[in-house]
Design an enzyme around this catalytic site. Structure first.
Site, mmCIF file in Angstrom:
data_model
loop_
_atom_site.group_PDB
_atom_site.id
_atom_site.type_symbol
_atom_site.label_atom_id
_atom_site.label_comp_id
_atom_site.label_asym_id
_atom_site.label_seq_id
_atom_site.Cartn_x
_atom_site.Cartn_y
_atom_site.Cartn_z
ATOM 1 N N GLY A 2 -36.023 68.364 50.404
ATOM 2 C CA GLY A 2 -37.313 68.106 49.780
ATOM 3 C C GLY A 2 -38.483 68.130 50.738
ATOM 4 O O GLY A 2 -39.584 68.545 50.375
ATOM 5 N N HIS B 274 -34.224 73.663 46.026
ATOM 6 C CA HIS B 274 -34.087 72.459 46.851
ATOM 7 C C HIS B 274 -33.750 71.237 46.018
ATOM 8 O O HIS B 274 -33.995 71.185 44.820
ATOM 9 C CB HIS B 274 -35.363 72.211 47.672
ATOM 10 N N CYS B 275 -33.148 70.268 46.701
ATOM 11 C CA CYS B 275 -32.935 68.943 46.130
ATOM 12 C C CYS B 275 -33.458 67.967 47.183
ATOM 13 O O CYS B 275 -34.355 68.322 47.944
ATOM 14 C CB CYS B 275 -31.462 68.725 45.762
ATOM 15 N N ALA B 276 -32.952 66.765 47.260
ATOM 16 C CA ALA B 276 -33.457 65.816 48.254
ATOM 17 C C ALA B 276 -33.019 66.213 49.668
ATOM 18 O O ALA B 276 -33.830 66.291 50.583
ATOM 19 C CB ALA B 276 -33.002 64.402 47.926
#
Length: 188
Positions: free
Chosen positions: A32, A103-105
């Site tokens: 992120g 994307h993710c975290a």
């Protein structure tokens, strides 16, 4: 690997774990923080950002499109509901000569799982090959066990066979490709 090599970047740089990791000529994965870095996005010519999280808020930049996939990184989350729509979206961006950042975290579980689904659907890669390739580009990927179960089911839907299987371990059910690693971590 079963995918056509022309779709994949030449590996001329080291795999990235903190910045953007290039998976194909038009697909990148990151965490992120990197996804909100304007310089990183522009220097990699990103035109679409797909945020696969509930906890990361994107800074919205001009000339970049955004798609939110609100899924928690939990084994019981139904990420599979997004396999086809997200893969189709990535493919659509590629057909328009654009580039997608998924994307993710952390860029480890959710975004990696959707990347594997995309590679299976649009590059006709087995789940095992998709994982091997993606891990070579981003060594920290590790979808959670629930996402693995969903990916295994998706691979069977696409190809009528499986190249990865869930097996029992001291850590619970894991994909067989992690079996050796778990054995080294936990002495018997």
């Amino acid at each position: 690997m079963t995918a056509p090599s022309c779709a994949f970047p030449v590996q001329f740089r080291q795999p990235s774990v903190s910045g953007l990791s290039q998976i194909t000529k038009s697909l990148y994965i990151s965490n992120g923080v990197a996804a909100n870095n304007k310089l990183m996005l522009s220097s990699n010519q990103i035109t679409m950002v797909i945020n696969v999280s509930v906890e990361v808020v994107n800074t919205l930049y001009e000339d970049i499109q955004y798609l939110q996939v609100p899924v928690a990184d939990a084994p019981d989350s139904r990420l599979c509901d997004f396999f086809d729509p997200v893969a189709d979206h990535i493919h659509s961006v590629e057909m328009k000569q654009g580039r997608t950042l998924l994307h993710c975290a952390a860029g480890v579980s959710r975004s990696a799982a959707l990347c594997l689904a995309y590679l299976m659907k649009y590059h006709a890669m087995s789940l095992l090959d998709a994982h091997t390739w993606t891990k070579s580009c981003r060594p920290i990927i590790r979808p959670n066990s629930g996402f693995w179960e969903q990916l295994i089911h998706y691979e069977f839907q696409l190809f009528g066979k499986n190249t990865v299987h869930m097996v029992s371990s001291p850590m619970g059910m894991i994909p067989d490709i992690y079996e050796k690693e778990v054995r080294l971590m936990i002495p018997l």
